[in-house]
Scaffold this active site. Sequence first.
Site, mmCIF file in Angstrom:
data_model
loop_
_atom_site.group_PDB
_atom_site.id
_atom_site.type_symbol
_atom_site.label_atom_id
_atom_site.label_comp_id
_atom_site.label_asym_id
_atom_site.label_seq_id
_atom_site.Cartn_x
_atom_site.Cartn_y
_atom_site.Cartn_z
ATOM 1 N N HIS A 34 38.196 42.764 42.770
ATOM 2 C CA HIS A 34 39.022 41.888 43.613
ATOM 3 C C HIS A 34 38.810 40.460 43.122
ATOM 4 O O HIS A 34 38.066 40.226 42.152
ATOM 5 C CB HIS A 34 38.655 42.072 45.082
ATOM 6 C CG HIS A 34 37.191 41.933 45.374
ATOM 7 N ND1 HIS A 34 36.500 40.741 45.217
ATOM 8 C CD2 HIS A 34 36.258 42.839 45.765
ATOM 9 C CE1 HIS A 34 35.236 40.914 45.531
ATOM 10 N NE2 HIS A 34 35.058 42.185 45.858
ATOM 11 N N HIS A 37 35.286 39.163 42.234
ATOM 12 C CA HIS A 37 34.802 39.534 40.891
ATOM 13 C C HIS A 37 35.489 38.685 39.822
ATOM 14 O O HIS A 37 34.858 38.226 38.871
ATOM 15 C CB HIS A 37 35.106 41.007 40.591
ATOM 16 C CG HIS A 37 34.463 41.983 41.536
ATOM 17 N ND1 HIS A 37 35.182 42.835 42.334
ATOM 18 C CD2 HIS A 37 33.167 42.254 41.806
ATOM 19 C CE1 HIS A 37 34.368 43.593 43.051
ATOM 20 N NE2 HIS A 37 33.134 43.259 42.749
ATOM 21 N N GLY A 147 27.453 36.700 42.782
ATOM 22 C CA GLY A 147 28.138 36.059 43.901
ATOM 23 C C GLY A 147 27.182 35.715 45.031
ATOM 24 O O GLY A 147 26.275 36.489 45.328
ATOM 25 N N GLN A 153 20.551 39.490 47.444
ATOM 26 C CA GLN A 153 20.468 40.073 46.100
ATOM 27 C C GLN A 153 20.222 38.971 45.058
ATOM 28 O O GLN A 153 19.353 39.102 44.185
ATOM 29 C CB GLN A 153 21.777 40.803 45.806
ATOM 30 C CG GLN A 153 21.998 41.199 44.368
ATOM 31 C CD GLN A 153 23.260 42.027 44.217
ATOM 32 O OE1 GLN A 153 23.276 43.201 44.575
ATOM 33 N NE2 GLN A 153 24.319 41.447 43.712
ATOM 34 N N MET A 184 35.996 38.648 50.585
ATOM 35 C CA MET A 184 36.526 39.771 49.814
ATOM 36 C C MET A 184 35.416 40.768 49.503
ATOM 37 O O MET A 184 34.279 40.358 49.214
ATOM 38 C CB MET A 184 37.142 39.266 48.522
ATOM 39 C CG MET A 184 38.391 38.488 48.802
ATOM 40 S SD MET A 184 39.416 38.424 47.354
ATOM 41 C CE MET A 184 40.734 37.411 48.011
HETATM 42 P P1 AMP Z 1 29.837 44.435 43.767
HETATM 43 O O1 AMP Z 1 30.816 45.044 42.836
HETATM 44 O O2 AMP Z 1 30.318 44.397 45.193
HETATM 45 O O3 AMP Z 1 28.452 44.981 43.604
HETATM 46 O O4 AMP Z 1 29.736 42.902 43.367
HETATM 47 C C1 AMP Z 1 29.533 42.492 42.047
HETATM 48 C C2 AMP Z 1 29.311 41.004 42.033
HETATM 49 O O5 AMP Z 1 30.445 40.353 42.599
HETATM 50 C C3 AMP Z 1 28.099 40.570 42.867
HETATM 51 O O6 AMP Z 1 27.418 39.524 42.197
HETATM 52 C C4 AMP Z 1 28.732 40.096 44.138
HETATM 53 O O7 AMP Z 1 27.961 39.137 44.830
HETATM 54 C C5 AMP Z 1 30.015 39.482 43.627
HETATM 55 N N1 AMP Z 1 31.007 39.410 44.716
HETATM 56 C C6 AMP Z 1 31.385 40.418 45.532
HETATM 57 N N2 AMP Z 1 32.263 39.959 46.456
HETATM 58 C C7 AMP Z 1 32.431 38.642 46.212
HETATM 59 C C8 AMP Z 1 33.208 37.602 46.835
HETATM 60 N N3 AMP Z 1 33.991 37.839 47.885
HETATM 61 N N4 AMP Z 1 33.122 36.359 46.305
HETATM 62 C C9 AMP Z 1 32.337 36.114 45.235
HETATM 63 N N5 AMP Z 1 31.585 37.034 44.608
HETATM 64 C C10 AMP Z 1 31.619 38.288 45.092
#
Ligand code: AMP
Length: 287
Positions: A34, A37, A147, A153, A184
């Site tokens: 999304h 990412h 993020g 984390q 998101m």
């Molecule tokens: P995930 O695929 O959910 O494990 O997230 C992968 C990376 O994207 C992690 O570093 C998350 O913190 C970051 N991330 C997920 N959602 C968001 C968001 N809404 N805004 C910014 N970064 C995000």
Amino acid sequence: MKQISTTAEMQKEISRLKKEGKTIGFVPTMGYLHEGHLSLIDQSLEKSDVTVLSIFVNPLQFGAGEDFGSYPRDLERDKLLAEQQGVHLFFTPDQKEMYPQKMKTAVKVEEGSEVLCGASRPGHFDGVATVVMKLFQIVAPDTAFFGQKDAQQAAIIQNMIKDFHLSVKLAICPVIREEDGLAMSSRNVKLTEEERKEAPVIFYLLQQMVKQSQKESKVVRAEDAAKLFTRNISGELDYAEILTYPELEVPAPEHEGTLIAAAAVKYSAARLIDNIIWEQGKDETNV
Ligand code: AMP
């Protein structure tokens, strides 16, 4: 964009690029991309010569009864989005590639995992730290982009980098939100229509916690935050509280410095998290 699915090929490619003097930016994700990412990818593209995006739903960080099986996945769509965004290397290892043998060694998080998400997801951050350590060994990035959405984390990974003398730099990027304020998340598609309508209230309530703490120069207590949330949400509250950041300790009421207001709410098929980080005691920041 080149898709790579084996660790051996990725390591070969990275060492070739490094010999050419290229800097490597790395965005680790679990896919179902999304705009959150994509914002990390943009940051990496801006700051590095080569951007590596990994997609791996890591079984080690899911507990029994959690949503590993039903976590949203769509590799073809992710590949298209990554290519459009300008990713250079699209890393899609499978479980056998990432865990070729039963793990006989792992990273154990000693501090920072007993609160917030760690309290209700035992072992989760050990699983995260272990897979991130593995990915760092495979991709050998100069900078890794995470993020603030997953602020706990990020704090844990920062500690791991320090504890293990890793040479990677961590860049923490802002939370990207829907127009109505909902952070998101790949899991948002698992909300029912009613839950989706309600969910932006999580961010609104976090803003209330911050504003009240700033106005009264006194940190809102966890009990009061929990009451505020349970009065206003239909989902099950996991936690809503304010801690120091990045230490994740309970602040004194008069605390001045960096704080995080964080919450997790369980809806029928998705557990959502969100947070705001601000400087308590400085001029009121616009949250
Ligand atoms: P995930 O695929 O959910 O494990 O997230 C992968 C990376 O994207 C992690 O570093 C998350 O913190 C970051 N991330 C997920 N959602 C968001 C968001 N809404 N805004 C910014 N970064 C995000």
